[in-house]
Design an enzyme around this catalytic site. Structure first.
Site, PDB file in Angstrom:
ATOM      1  N   TYR A 136       0.820  -1.209   0.000  1.00 16.28           N
ATOM      2  CA  TYR A 136       0.000   0.000   0.000  1.00 16.28           C
ATOM      3  C   TYR A 136       0.857   1.264   0.000  1.00 16.28           C
ATOM      4  O   TYR A 136       0.338   2.358   0.191  1.00 16.28           O
ATOM      5  CB  TYR A 136      -0.931   0.002   1.217  1.00 16.28           C
ATOM      6  CG  TYR A 136      -2.076  -0.993   1.118  1.00 16.28           C
ATOM      7  CD1 TYR A 136      -1.828  -2.362   1.067  1.00 16.28           C
ATOM      8  CD2 TYR A 136      -3.390  -0.571   1.086  1.00 16.28           C
ATOM      9  CE1 TYR A 136      -2.867  -3.279   0.991  1.00 16.28           C
ATOM     10  CE2 TYR A 136      -4.447  -1.470   1.011  1.00 16.28           C
ATOM     11  CZ  TYR A 136      -4.167  -2.828   0.962  1.00 16.28           C
ATOM     12  OH  TYR A 136      -5.208  -3.724   0.882  1.00 16.28           O
ATOM     13  N   LYS A 183       5.223 -14.460   4.142  1.00 16.44           N
ATOM     14  CA  LYS A 183       5.501 -15.338   3.003  1.00 16.44           C
ATOM     15  C   LYS A 183       7.011 -15.281   2.771  1.00 16.44           C
ATOM     16  O   LYS A 183       7.488 -15.062   1.652  1.00 16.44           O
ATOM     17  CB  LYS A 183       4.686 -14.835   1.791  1.00 16.44           C
ATOM     18  CG  LYS A 183       4.684 -15.753   0.587  1.00 16.44           C
ATOM     19  CD  LYS A 183       3.963 -17.061   0.781  1.00 16.44           C
ATOM     20  CE  LYS A 183       4.254 -17.986  -0.396  1.00 16.44           C
ATOM     21  NZ  LYS A 183       3.766 -19.356  -0.175  1.00 16.44           N
ATOM     22  N   ASP A 216      -0.319 -18.835   3.022  1.00 15.93           N
ATOM     23  CA  ASP A 216      -1.173 -19.848   2.376  1.00 15.93           C
ATOM     24  C   ASP A 216      -1.632 -20.887   3.400  1.00 15.93           C
ATOM     25  O   ASP A 216      -2.812 -21.252   3.470  1.00 15.93           O
ATOM     26  CB  ASP A 216      -0.466 -20.489   1.165  1.00 15.93           C
ATOM     27  CG  ASP A 216       1.001 -20.837   1.411  1.00 15.93           C
ATOM     28  OD1 ASP A 216       1.510 -20.563   2.513  1.00 15.93           O
ATOM     29  OD2 ASP A 216       1.638 -21.402   0.489  1.00 15.93           O
ATOM     30  N   ASP A 240      -5.495  -7.669   4.995  1.00 18.31           N
ATOM     31  CA  ASP A 240      -6.711  -7.310   4.256  1.00 18.31           C
ATOM     32  C   ASP A 240      -7.448  -8.572   3.832  1.00 18.31           C
ATOM     33  O   ASP A 240      -8.657  -8.722   4.056  1.00 18.31           O
ATOM     34  CB  ASP A 240      -6.315  -6.472   3.031  1.00 18.31           C
ATOM     35  CG  ASP A 240      -7.522  -6.118   2.170  1.00 18.31           C
ATOM     36  OD1 ASP A 240      -8.564  -5.749   2.742  1.00 18.31           O
ATOM     37  OD2 ASP A 240      -7.414  -6.213   0.931  1.00 18.31           O
ATOM     38  N   ASP A 244     -11.157 -10.656   5.587  1.00 13.22           N
ATOM     39  CA  ASP A 244     -12.426 -11.015   4.933  1.00 13.22           C
ATOM     40  C   ASP A 244     -12.710 -12.499   5.176  1.00 13.22           C
ATOM     41  O   ASP A 244     -13.861 -12.908   5.361  1.00 13.22           O
ATOM     42  CB  ASP A 244     -12.379 -10.745   3.418  1.00 13.22           C
ATOM     43  CG  ASP A 244     -12.819  -9.313   3.055  1.00 13.22           C
ATOM     44  OD1 ASP A 244     -12.613  -8.402   3.888  1.00 13.22           O
ATOM     45  OD2 ASP A 244     -13.356  -9.104   1.948  1.00 13.22           O
TER      46      ASP A 244
HETATM   47  C1  IPM Z   1     -10.293  -2.577   3.700  1.00 10.45           C
HETATM   48  C2  IPM Z   1     -10.441  -2.231   2.236  1.00 10.45           C
HETATM   49  C3  IPM Z   1      -9.360  -1.265   1.788  1.00 10.45           C
HETATM   50  C4  IPM Z   1      -8.008  -1.915   2.033  1.00 10.45           C
HETATM   51  C5  IPM Z   1      -9.485  -0.808   0.342  1.00 10.45           C
HETATM   52  C6  IPM Z   1     -10.800  -0.155   0.086  1.00 10.45           C
HETATM   53  C7  IPM Z   1      -8.347   0.086  -0.054  1.00 10.45           C
HETATM   54  O1  IPM Z   1     -10.450  -3.396   1.467  1.00 10.45           O
HETATM   55  O2  IPM Z   1     -10.323  -1.668   4.535  1.00 10.45           O
HETATM   56  O3  IPM Z   1     -10.166  -3.762   4.027  1.00 10.45           O
HETATM   57  O4  IPM Z   1      -7.560  -2.759   1.249  1.00 10.45           O
HETATM   58  O5  IPM Z   1      -7.385  -1.580   3.028  1.00 10.45           O
HETATM   59 MN    MN Z   2     -10.527  -5.235   2.650  1.00  7.95          MN
END
Ligand code: IPM
Ligand code: MN
Ligand code: NAD
Length: 346
Positions: A136, A183, A216, A240, A244
């Site tokens: 990032y 990794k 992984d 990130d 999820d």
């Molecule tokens: C999150 C989002 C952001 C990230 C995006 C929107 C840049 O996916 O906050 O998880 O990757 O940090």
């Molecule tokens: Mn995200």
């Protein structure tokens, strides 16, 4: 002695952002914490489309004069993700040096787990994601665009200071153990730096149980045995992605809260893990519980642990009663789900 008023900047943002922030704010207001809210409803894609920039200096000053920020979501299919999201969300994280992205996953109700084996459902882990470095960084470049010879480079930045401070944060919130995920078997230079910082951190916290996994393998183990994890610390990208995944283990993105933190300044930006969900925006079906649980993190951070507990208990009661949105198997709207949580709070 009177407690000084705490000021919250609210950025509802785009898509389902404003839809989930509304019930979250309504709950905060009835808690009677004396919080003062400043809503910046100009920080969104419409401003970006009209002015080419959605976050002005005045907005940043606003944030600086507040104790915390609550954000809905940023993102819209009409604009380039990197240009827009980077100038708002990523910028806020960098501008306030919010080097920790704290993403807890707690399975609030057994019914929300996709895992068949009940023994695997004791999910209560935290992803501590490095939030200011890695891929990032925005450093890189490209050449020969739109040709078969096109190439692009994005620098994956790791600094000794950046890695060490996020590892320290991970140890500071560990209840049982810390697992570092990288990794380093494939990513040479950054991998070595993370490994070195990790060995140094282990020496600073000799009493905390530690483990290491490649990303992984970590993804696999999070699904096959999530109960094995307490704190997972990792870089920006892996955090990130894995957050999820952990969200999906406990009801999905609609349930997952997060905090962007800096332990030196104590400033916090609180937001659900999900994005603006353009596919369901405007349908009134967005789950507000991730935003509501993010407000619980926020009030806890501001010193109101009892109220944070009350919010979480009200969320659990609404889930228990099935008074939730379709993503959790219910049939309530965003607003009705907010009202169900509110009723439990009272
Ligand atoms: C999150 C989002 C952001 C990230 C995006 C929107 C840049 O996916 O906050 O998880 O990757 O940090
Ligand atoms: Mn995200
Ligand atoms: P997303 O999180 O918006 O949606 C992914 C999927 O989860 C969609 O099917 C969506 O309908 C569902 N979902 C998300 N939140 C939900 C909720 N509260 N209730 C029910 N279902 C929900 O991710 P995406 O589709 O990859 O991204 C959409 C936009 O959001 C993009 O512009 C992206 O860059 C942005 N984004 C912003 C943030 C943020 O502001 N923190 C985070 C992630 C993505």
């Amino acid at each position: 002695m009177s407690i000084p008023m705490q000021r919250i900047t609210v950025i509802p943002g785009d898509g389902i952002g404003p839809e989930v922030i509304e019930p979250a704010l309504a709950l905060l207001q009835v808690l009677g914490l004396g919080l003062e809210f400043d809503v910046l409803d100009n920080v969104n894609v419409n401003t970006y489309l009209h002015e080419g920039n959605a976050l002005s200096q005045a907005d940043l000053d606003h944030l600086r004069n507040s104790d915390a920020t609550l954000l809905g979501a940023i993102g819209d299919p009409r604009v380039s993700e990197t240009a827009y999201v980077r100038t708002v969300l990523s910028r806020l994280r960098l501008e306030f040096d919010l080097y920790v992205n704290y993403r807890p996953t707690h399975l609030w109700h057994d019914r929300l787990s996709p895992l068949r084996d009940p023994a695997r459902r004791g999910i209560d882990c935290v992803i501590v994601r490095e939030n200011t470095e890695g891929l990032y960084s925005g450093i890189g470049g490209s050449m020969r665009a739109a040709s078969p010879e096109e190439f692009a480079v994005d620098l994956d930045v790791s600094t000794h200071r950046g890695v060490s401070r996020v590892l320290d944060f991970a140890f500071s919130v560990a209840r049982r153990s810390v697992c570092m995920v990288d990794k380093a078997n494939a990513v040479r230079h950054g991998g070595q730096l993370w490994q070195r910082c990790w060995r140094e951190a282990i020496e600073r916290y000799p009493h905390v149980e530690t483990s290491h996994l490649y990303v992984d393998a970590a993804a696999m183990k999070l699904v096959s045995d999530p109960t094995a994890f307490d704190v997972i610390v990792t870089n920006n990208s892996y955090g990130d992605i894995l957050s999820d995944l952990t969200a999906a283990l406990a009801g999905g993105l609609g349930m997952a809260p997060s905090a962007n933190l800096n332990s030196d300044t104590a400033y916090g930006l609180f937001e659900p893990v999900h994005g603006s969900a353009p596919d369901i925006a405007g349908t009134g079906t967005a789950n507000p519980l991730g935003a509501i649980l993010s407000t619980a993190l926020m009030v806890e951070h501001l010193g109101h642990a009892d109220e944070a507990g009350a919010i979480r208990r009200a969320v659990v009661a609404a889930v228990e009663a099935g008074r939730v949105t379709p993503d959790l198997g219910g049939s309530l709207s965003t607003a009705q789900t907010g009202a169900a949580v509110m009723a439990e709070l009272r």
